[in-house]
Scaffold this active site. Structure first.
Site, PDB file in Angstrom:
ATOM      1  CB  SER A 104      -0.910  -0.051   1.221  1.00  0.00           C
ATOM      2  OG  SER A 104      -1.974  -1.259   1.108  1.00  0.00           O
ATOM      3  CG  ASP A 105       3.594   2.543   3.082  1.00  0.00           C
ATOM      4  OD1 ASP A 105       3.027   3.694   3.279  1.00  0.00           O
ATOM      5  OD2 ASP A 105       4.244   1.984   4.083  1.00  0.00           O
ATOM      6  CB  ILE A 106       5.303   0.339  -2.751  1.00  0.00           C
ATOM      7  CG1 ILE A 106       6.417  -0.288  -1.685  1.00  0.00           C
ATOM      8  CG2 ILE A 106       5.761   0.163  -4.087  1.00  0.00           C
ATOM      9  CD1 ILE A 106       6.967  -1.546  -1.692  1.00  0.00           C
TER      10      ILE A 106
END
Length: 408
Positions: free
Chosen positions: A191-193
């Site tokens: 999700s961050d990436i």
């Protein structure tokens, strides 16, 4: 200053972000040639500098070592492998944004910047006197990328977000795992990436728009938005067909056979993505493609357990290496499941520029995962940047950046 090349080599990016989503976005811009100045808190810098183990320590020889190799010593000069994964091709300056003098250094950077990236919780920049209106008064051409956990507005706008929480809240964990009652996170902070990738994509679009308008804009995304943005067919299964997708292990929900299948000494993956491939597969292994109940893809999906049983019954006589050769011979997309070390030792990985060697200021020579894009001119010659900079130590470039600001 370091000489840069690449399609974004004329751009300056001020990176106020930390952890992973924002730093991944700015690393992508840096990989494309932009000058990225990472602004860090003087007290420890980016949070991820302390996210470990594993860590890497300097050594007297000038080459970094692991904790075991370094022996009993304090934490001076160590870097986490987490930080090293998301901060190549950047410079670092340490600024206390609550200090008037340091805040003025940031304002001076903003005045010269093309892009500013931040992932503070909603309202933090405003409390520092650095809200969007203030930033764009300093530099009307500034493109601002702002990343949050769950969005900047709405009933839960401003809610703090970390990757695994977002994976759960955005539905990804419910469709990942061995079975519906076994929700699992993805093995990387996806999700961050994804938020970083969507953010960088938005920045490039805003920079293109600036060419015609002369003004910068604000790009906003979130971990929630980025994760929902890759639901793909699992999203439309619900929004159109009314089906709630659930985890079902290593087999595709809409194509069969497509997944991980056991053989004599392990397992292989196959993707029989068309009826033509199904007939080729059956011909290659002596199966009847028109057998009752499995002749068409919808039938095979509805009777997946039977298909798995059929496939594994013929694979049981094969070792994985010979089986992969046979699958390649008859034209069936297939592959093994590699461990991370096997991926990094794979000649194909190296051939695609996915490993880069850099010289770190304190840790010595490091090998890092490289950028996933390559560029070629009209004659087929590669023009991808071949030199990359190691992630910086905290405030490594502070004096140089301050001197540059005075000169310009």
């Amino acid at each position: 200053m370091t000489t840069r090349n690449g399609p974004l080599s004329d751009l300056l990016v001020v990176d106020l972000s930390r952890a992973l989503a924002g730093p991944h976005a700015t690393m992508m811009l840096g990989d494309l040639g932009a000058r990225v100045i990472k602004v860090e808190n003087p007290k420890g810098g980016d949070d991820t500098r302390g996210w470990g183990p594993p860590f890497r320590w300097p050594s007297a020889s000038g080459h970094g070592g692991t904790r075991e190799a370094a022996g009993a010593q304090d934490d001076t000069g160590r870097e986490s492998t987490y930080f090293l994964s998301a901060n190549r091709n950047k410079e670092s300056i340490a600024l206390d944004l609550k200090d008037d003098e340091d805040r003025q250094v940031l304002v001076d950077l903003v005045a010269r910047a093309d892009v500013l990236v931040e992932n503070f919780r909603t309202g933090v920049l405003e409390r520092l006197g650095l809200g969007i209106e203030s930033l764009q008064e300093v530099n009307p051409r500034l493109v601002v990328l702002s990343i949050t956990g769950f969005g900047h507005d709405g009933p839960e706008g401003g809610r703090a977000g970390y990757d695994q929480i977002a994976q759960g809240e955005a539905g990804l964990m419910s469709i990942t795992g061995s079975a519906p009652d076994d929700p699992q996170k993805v093995g990387t902070p996806i999700s961050d990436i994804l938020a970083g990738m969507y953010g960088a994509y938005g920045v490039v679009a805003a920079l293109h728009e600036r060419e015609s308008t002369g003004r910068g804009t604000v790009v906003r995304t979130s971990l929630l938005a980025a994760t929902v943005g890759v639901h793909a067919f699992q999203g439309t299964r619900w929004s159109i067909a009314g089906e709630v997708a659930r985890a079902q292990g290593n087999h595709h929900p809409s194509i069969s056979p497509y997944g991980l299948f056991r053989c004599r000494d392990g397992a292989v993956q196959i993707a029989v993505g068309s009826e033509g491939l199904w007939h080729d597969f059956c011909a290659g292994f002596g199966l009847d493609p028109d057998a009752e109940g499995v002749a068409t893809n919808p039938e095979r999906v509805s009777r997946r357990e039977r298909v798995v049983e059929l496939v594994e019954s013929v694979f049981a006589d094969w070792d994985a290496a010979a089986l992969l050769d046979r699958l390649d011979e008859i034209g069936i997309p297939a592959g093994k499941v590699r461990t991370i070390d096997e991926v990094y030792a794979w000649e194909q990985t190296a051939s695609q520029g996915l490993l880069v060697d850099v010289e770190h200021a304190t840790l010595g020579r490091l090998t890092l995962p490289g950028p996933p894009l390559r560029f070629f001119d009209g004659g087929g010659r590669e023009v991808t940047a071949t030199e990359h900079a190691a992630p910086p130590v905290l405030d490594e470039n502070g004096d140089e950046i301050r001197a540059w600001l005075k000169e310009t």
